[in-house]
Design a protein around this motif. Structure first.
Motif, short mmCIF file in Angstrom:
data_model
loop_
_atom_site.label_atom_id
_atom_site.label_comp_id
_atom_site.label_asym_id
_atom_site.label_seq_id
_atom_site.Cartn_x
_atom_site.Cartn_y
_atom_site.Cartn_z
N ASP A 153 0.81 -1.22 0.00
CA ASP A 153 0.00 0.00 0.00
C ASP A 153 0.84 1.28 0.00
N ALA A 154 1.86 1.33 -0.86
CA ALA A 154 2.71 2.51 -0.93
C ALA A 154 1.98 3.65 -1.63
N ASP A 155 2.36 4.87 -1.29
CA ASP A 155 1.75 6.04 -1.92
C ASP A 155 2.31 6.31 -3.30
N VAL A 156 3.57 5.91 -3.52
CA VAL A 156 4.22 6.07 -4.82
C VAL A 156 4.85 4.75 -5.21
N LEU A 157 4.62 4.31 -6.44
CA LEU A 157 5.21 3.07 -6.97
C LEU A 157 6.17 3.44 -8.09
N CYS A 158 7.39 2.94 -8.02
CA CYS A 158 8.36 3.04 -9.12
C CYS A 158 8.62 1.63 -9.61
N LEU A 159 8.08 1.29 -10.76
CA LEU A 159 8.13 -0.07 -11.28
C LEU A 159 9.06 -0.15 -12.48
N GLN A 160 9.87 -1.20 -12.55
CA GLN A 160 10.72 -1.46 -13.70
C GLN A 160 10.30 -2.77 -14.37
N GLU A 161 10.74 -2.92 -15.61
CA GLU A 161 10.40 -4.09 -16.43
C GLU A 161 8.88 -4.29 -16.53
N VAL A 162 8.20 -3.21 -16.77
CA VAL A 162 6.75 -3.26 -16.96
C VAL A 162 6.48 -3.48 -18.45
N GLN A 163 5.99 -4.66 -18.78
CA GLN A 163 5.78 -5.01 -20.19
C GLN A 163 4.61 -4.22 -20.75
N GLU A 164 4.81 -3.64 -21.93
CA GLU A 164 3.86 -2.67 -22.47
C GLU A 164 2.46 -3.25 -22.67
N ASP A 165 2.35 -4.45 -23.25
CA ASP A 165 1.01 -5.02 -23.49
C ASP A 165 0.32 -5.35 -22.18
N HIS A 166 1.06 -5.83 -21.19
CA HIS A 166 0.47 -6.11 -19.88
C HIS A 166 0.07 -4.81 -19.18
N TYR A 167 0.89 -3.77 -19.34
CA TYR A 167 0.55 -2.47 -18.74
C TYR A 167 -0.76 -1.95 -19.34
N ARG A 168 -0.88 -2.05 -20.64
CA ARG A 168 -2.04 -1.51 -21.34
C ARG A 168 -3.31 -2.28 -21.01
N THR A 169 -3.21 -3.62 -20.90
CA THR A 169 -4.41 -4.44 -20.73
C THR A 169 -4.77 -4.74 -19.28
N GLU A 170 -3.77 -4.78 -18.38
CA GLU A 170 -4.05 -5.22 -17.01
C GLU A 170 -3.51 -4.29 -15.93
N ILE A 171 -2.22 -3.98 -16.02
CA ILE A 171 -1.54 -3.33 -14.91
C ILE A 171 -2.11 -1.95 -14.64
#
Length: 563
Positions: A228-246
Motif C-alpha cells: 500500500d505505498a503512496d508512490v510506486l516506481c516499477l521497472q520491467e513493466v511489459q507494455e502489453d500487460h501495462y495496457r491491458t491489465e496493470i
C-alpha cells in the motif's frame, strides 16, 4: 512406495532416503561436486536443502524422468502423495555465460559473503541501531507458508545514532517552523514476462507453473495492495500487460500512472504510479538514453522523472521530484552506465529547481545494475567521482574479476550530448560560464577563461549537485551479511535502490557543500527490511510460490520537511 508410477519405482529404493522425517530424493553416495543447486548457492551450506515446509511449493521434475508430458499423464501428483517428499536434482549443466546476451542476464559479483570496502565502511561507522516493529507486519507478510518474512524497521535519528522507536510515526501536524507530510515509496522490478521467457536458464530452480504471467500477476498485484505505498516506481513493466491489465488494476486502487516504454524493439519500460489522494501531478518527463547520433548511446534503456505536489499539510509551492530508471545490465560497459546516469541526473536538475533557486526534495528509485560500494554507487551517494584510470568493467562492480581492462576515456561522453561533467544540461552551464567569464575576462585579459573552460571539459571528475542517501545500508548490522534485492539461479545480490535527498537533520551521507542546495528535505522514518541470500533460498529463491518476480520490492517511509 506403491503409490508411485512404475517408471518412478524403477529408479529403485536406493533413490529414496529418509532424513528427519522428510524424504529427499538424493544420491546413495556422497554428493559430488557436479551435483549442485541450480546455479548459485551460498558458501554457508555444503549442499543446500530447502526446509520441508516449502518442498511441494518448489518441487520440479529431475531431467532423467524423460518427457514431461509422459510423466504428467501418469495421473500422479506430488500433493496427492505427501508434502514431505521432494525431487530436486537440477541439471548441473549451465549455459556458458560468455559475452553479454542481447536479452537480460545477471551475474553475481562481490556479495558472496566476502568483505567489501562498502561493508567495512558500514561496519566501522555503524552508529545505526535499527528498531524493529515486527508485530505490525509479520502477520501480513509472513503468514503464508513459504513466504519470506520481512519486517518494518522504524528510525528516530538524533545526531548520527538511530534510536529505538516503538511505534510507527504518524503525526503529520506542523510543529514550529516546519510543516511535515508523511508518505511511502516502493521500488519494484516486477520481471517482464518477455525477459523471463528469453532467459529461462535463470529460472531452472522454479516450478514451471509459477512462471506463467497468469500466475505471477495476481501475486504481484497482491503484494502492491498489501504494501500500500503512496508512490510506486516499477521497472520491467511489459507494455502489453501495462495496457491491458496493470494500469487499470492500479487505477482501481487509486493510483494515477505514468509510463515510459523502452526505445527500439524492447517491449518493457518504467512506470511511476502515485495515489491521487496524496499527490497531484505537476509534470511528467520521460528520458530516453538512446541517441542515434552518438555511437556510445546505442542502448534502449529509459528513465522517467515526475514532479509531484502533496495535496495537504504543505505549503502551496511544495513539491517532490520522483525519478525511476533501469540502467544497462552489461557489466563490461560502465561507460554507458555512467552516461545514462548522467542523463537522468541532468533531467532531474532541470525539473527539481524551485523559484528560490534551491532543489525540491528528490527520490531516485530503480534497478541500477550496480552493487553497493562500486564506483557508480559511490558517485550517486558522494556526488563526485574521479574516473581517471578506472577500467570500464569495474564501474558497476558486478564482476569480481572483469574481463577486459579498457580504461574509461576522458571525457566519457562527447560534447554533442549537451551534458556537462557536473551532470547538468550545457545550456544552463554555459550561461553560468558566460557570466563568470565576463568577470574573469575583465580581470584577466589574457584569455585565462578559455583555459579554465577547456580544462573543465577535459577533467576526469564527475559531479552532481544532489545530497543523496540510500534508504538501505546493504548489510545486516548485527552480522555484516549482505542484504539481497534479487535472487535467481545465477546470482543473489543488491542492484535495486531508493536514494533520497536527506533533510539537514538527517545526517547520513551528506556531500560537502550540498547542505544549502535543498528547500527542506526528506527524513527517513522507516523501511521494509531486506533478507539475506540464505533467507531467500529457504523459499527456493526468486521467483517462488508467493513472490513472483526475481526482485524484491523495496519500500520506505519518508517525512517531507519544509523550512
Amino acid at each position: 512406495h506403491s503409490m508411485l508410477p512404475r517408471h518412478v519405482q524403477r529408479l529403485g529404493r536406493d533413490w529414496i532416503t529418509h532424513w528427519n522425517g522428510s524424504q529427499i530424493l538424493a544420491w546413495n553416495s556422497p554428493v559430488s561436486s557436479c551435483m549442485r543447486w541450480a546455479g548459485h548457492y551460498p558458501p554457508w551450506a555444503s549442499f543446500p536443502l530447502p526446509v520441508s515446509a516449502d518442498f511441494s511449493a518448489n518441487w520440479r521434475f529431475p531431467p532423467f524422468f524423460g518427457p514431461w508430458r509422459q510423466f504428467q499423464n501418469s495421473n500422479w501428483h506430488l500433493d496427492n502423495y505427501t508434502q514431505s517428499y521432494c525431487f530436486h536434482l537440477p541439471n548441473p549443466s549451465m549455459k556458458s555465460e560468455g559475452e553479454e546476451p542481447l536479452t537480460k542476464k545477471r551475474r553475481v559479483s562481490g556479495q558472496d559473503g566476502t568483505s567489501t570496502p562498502e561493508q567495512e565502511t558500514n561496519l566501522s561507522n555503524q552508529k545505526e541501531v535499527s528498531c524493529l516493529s515486527v508485530a505490525q507486519n509479520e502477520e501480513k507478510h509472513g503468514s503464508k507458508k513459504g513466504t519470506i518474512k520481512r519486517h518494518w524497521e522504524y528510525f528516530c535519528q538524533q545526531s548520527k545514532t538511530m534510536k529505538i522507536a516503538k511505534n510507527k510515526p504518524s503525526d503529520q501536524s506542523s510543529t514550529g517552523s516546519e510543516a511535515t507530510f508523511d508518505f511511502t515509496v516502493m521500488s519494484y522490478n516486477i520481471l517482464s514476462q518477455n525477459l523471463l521467457e528469453n532467459n529461462s536458464h535463470l529460472y531452472k530452480h522454479c516450478r514451471q507453473q509459477l512462471l506463467f504471467w497468469t500466475y505471477r500477476f495476481p501475486n504481484i498485484l497482491q503484494e502492491i495492495k498489501e504494501l500500500d505505498a503512496d508512490v510506486l516506481c516499477l521497472q520491467e513493466v511489459q507494455e502489453d500487460h501495462y495496457r491491458t491489465e496493470i494500469k487499470s488494476s492500479l487505477e482501481s486502487l487509486g493510483y494515477h500512472c505514468e509510463y515510459k516504454m523502452r526505445t527500439g524493439r524492447k517491449p518493457d519500460g518504467c512506470a511511476i504510479c502515485f495515489k491521487t489522494s496524496k499527490f497531484s501531478l505537476l509534470s511528467s518527463n520521460p528520458v530516453e538514453f538512446f541517441r542515434r547520433d552518438i555511437p556510445l548511446l546505442d542502448r534502449d534503456n529509459v528513465g522517467l522523472v515526475l514532479l509531484l505536489q502533496p495535496r495537504f499539510q504543505c505549503k502551496a509551492n511544495a513539491a517532490v521530484c520522483i525519478a525511476n530508471t533501469h540502467l544497462l545490465y552489461n557489466p563490461r560497459r560502465g561507460d554507458i552506465k555512467l552516461t545514462q546516469l548522467a542523463m537522468l541526473l541532468a533531467e532531474i536538475a532541470s525539473v527539481a529547481p524551485q523559484k528560490d533557486g534551491c532543489f525540491c526534495p528528490i527520490i531516485i528509485c530503480g534497478d541500477f545494475n550496480s552493487v553497493p560500494g562500486s564506483p557508480l554507487y559511490r558517485f550517486i551517494k558522494e556526488g563526485k567521482l574521479n574516473y581517471k584510470g578506472l577500467a570500464i568493467g569495474k564501474v558497476s562492480g558486478q564482476e569480481q574479476f572483469p574481463k577486459g581492462q579498457r580504461i574509461l576515456p576522458i571525457p566519457i561522453w562527447p560534447e554533442t550530448l549537451g551534458i556537462s561533467q557536473n551532470c547538468v544540461y550545457e545550456t544552463k552551464q554555459q550561461q553560468n560560464e558566460e557570466n563568470a567569464g565576463e568577470t574573469l575576462e575583465a580581470a584577466n585579459p589574457d584569455h585565462t577563461q578559455e583555459i579554465v573552460i577547456a580544462s573543465e571539459k577535459l577533467s576526469s571528475k564527475l559531479r552532481h549537485h544532489f545530497k543523496l542517501s540510500s534508504v538501505y545500508s546493504h548489510y545486516i548490522p548485527e552480522t555484516g551479511i549482505p542484504e539481497v534485492t534479487t535472487c535467481h539461479s545465477r546470482s543473489a545480490v543488491t542492484v535495486d535502490y531508493i536514494f533520497y535527498s536527506a533533510a539537514n537533520d538527517d545526517t547520513a551521507a551528506q556531500p560537502a557543500g550540498a547542505e544549502n542546495s535543498f528547500c527542506g528535505g526528506l527524513k527517513l522514518l522507516g523501511r521494509l527490511a531486506l533478507p539475506t541470500e540464505k533467507d531467500l533460498w529457504t523459499v527456493n529463491g526468486l521467483p517462488n510460490e508467493n513472490n513472483s518476480s526475481d526482485h524484491l520490492p523495496l519500500v520506505a517511509e519518508f517525512r517531507l520537511i519544509e523550512r
